[in-house]
Scaffold this active site. Sequence first.
Site, mmCIF file in Angstrom:
data_model
loop_
_atom_site.group_PDB
_atom_site.id
_atom_site.type_symbol
_atom_site.label_atom_id
_atom_site.label_comp_id
_atom_site.label_asym_id
_atom_site.label_seq_id
_atom_site.Cartn_x
_atom_site.Cartn_y
_atom_site.Cartn_z
ATOM 1 C CG ASP A 125 10.404 9.747 22.974
ATOM 2 O OD1 ASP A 125 9.847 8.644 23.106
ATOM 3 O OD2 ASP A 125 10.404 10.366 21.901
HETATM 4 C C1 TTP Z 1 18.530 4.201 17.794
HETATM 5 C C2 TTP Z 1 18.366 3.161 18.851
HETATM 6 C C3 TTP Z 1 17.157 3.032 19.535
HETATM 7 N N1 TTP Z 1 17.037 2.046 20.496
HETATM 8 C C4 TTP Z 1 15.754 1.871 21.235
HETATM 9 C C5 TTP Z 1 15.762 2.559 22.597
HETATM 10 C C6 TTP Z 1 14.296 2.668 22.899
HETATM 11 O O1 TTP Z 1 13.883 1.490 23.570
HETATM 12 C C7 TTP Z 1 13.652 2.754 21.520
HETATM 13 C C8 TTP Z 1 13.149 4.153 21.275
HETATM 14 O O2 TTP Z 1 11.778 4.191 21.596
HETATM 15 P P1 TTP Z 1 11.229 5.075 22.805
HETATM 16 O O3 TTP Z 1 9.828 5.452 22.483
HETATM 17 O O4 TTP Z 1 12.211 6.160 23.145
HETATM 18 O O5 TTP Z 1 11.240 4.108 24.064
HETATM 19 P P2 TTP Z 1 10.381 2.777 24.289
HETATM 20 O O6 TTP Z 1 9.068 2.862 23.606
HETATM 21 O O7 TTP Z 1 11.273 1.620 23.946
HETATM 22 O O8 TTP Z 1 10.184 2.765 25.855
HETATM 23 P P3 TTP Z 1 9.396 3.877 26.708
HETATM 24 O O9 TTP Z 1 8.676 4.773 25.754
HETATM 25 O O10 TTP Z 1 8.514 3.080 27.610
HETATM 26 O O11 TTP Z 1 10.491 4.607 27.461
HETATM 27 O O12 TTP Z 1 14.666 2.480 20.540
HETATM 28 C C9 TTP Z 1 18.066 1.172 20.814
HETATM 29 O O13 TTP Z 1 17.914 0.280 21.671
HETATM 30 N N2 TTP Z 1 19.265 1.312 20.155
HETATM 31 C C10 TTP Z 1 19.468 2.258 19.182
HETATM 32 O O14 TTP Z 1 20.567 2.326 18.597
#
Ligand code: TTP
Length: 200
Positions: A77
């Site tokens: 997360d």
């Molecule tokens: C800050 C940042 C976040 N992110 C993304 C990564 C994660 O996909 C998302 C954070 O949300 P999360 O809730 O961590 O993940 P998710 O909902 O995408 O997937 P799951 O819960 O099924 O594991 O933001 C980037 O791709 N690049 C970045 O620089």
Amino acid sequence: MNARAPDPALKLVLASGSPRRRELLGQLGIVPAAIRAPDIDETPGKGEKPRDYVNRIARQKAEASVPSDDELVLCADTTVAAGRRIMGKPADRAEADAFLRLLSGRRHRVITAIAARRGDEIRVKDVETAVKMKVLSETEISNYLDTGDWDGKAGAYAIQGPAGALIPWINGSFTGVVGLPLAETATLLRTMGLVFGGKP
Ligand SMILES: Cc1cn([C@H]2C[C@H](O)[C@@H](COP(=O)(O)OP(=O)(O)OP(=O)(O)O)O2)c(=O)[nH]c1=O
């Protein structure tokens, strides 16, 4: 952290719907045997500290992902914290706009917690990175929002996409900002017995 014996038969299950996490695992030469995204309530508790929040959510994702005997489950997360404020994935363009204005010109923290589960054993590790966003002009904000790359991204930006132009400086783990800190993930997976990337 006491290591489990390497088990070549152990298969990795990625409990995440994030395509970025799957791609990052690919960098380690790991192709998940299955992808099973748990559906849990990610609402932060009132006044919950950002670091406590990501650790709790990563653990809850692992608790919701029951592995079979030959599986190792990996969850993660990521949240963006500006002071005590937690910024998850923006609900819409308006919230993405508000997030970017909050982050413009200031340092903030991106915290990713990873959780690995084997049987009933869950191990969690969090990684924090400081990120500095440049002062954003109105044009930069609207151009970035027009890319749509903020959608599904904590804090309404993806450092690995066009927002790379807006971030001059980080201190910590680049892959941790994207969503899976690879050095810590590799160590965690190996201590849980997964064999990958050559001889154990
Ligand atoms: C800050 C940042 C976040 N992110 C993304 C990564 C994660 O996909 C998302 C954070 O949300 P999360 O809730 O961590 O993940 P998710 O909902 O995408 O997937 P799951 O819960 O099924 O594991 O933001 C980037 O791709 N690049 C970045 O620089």
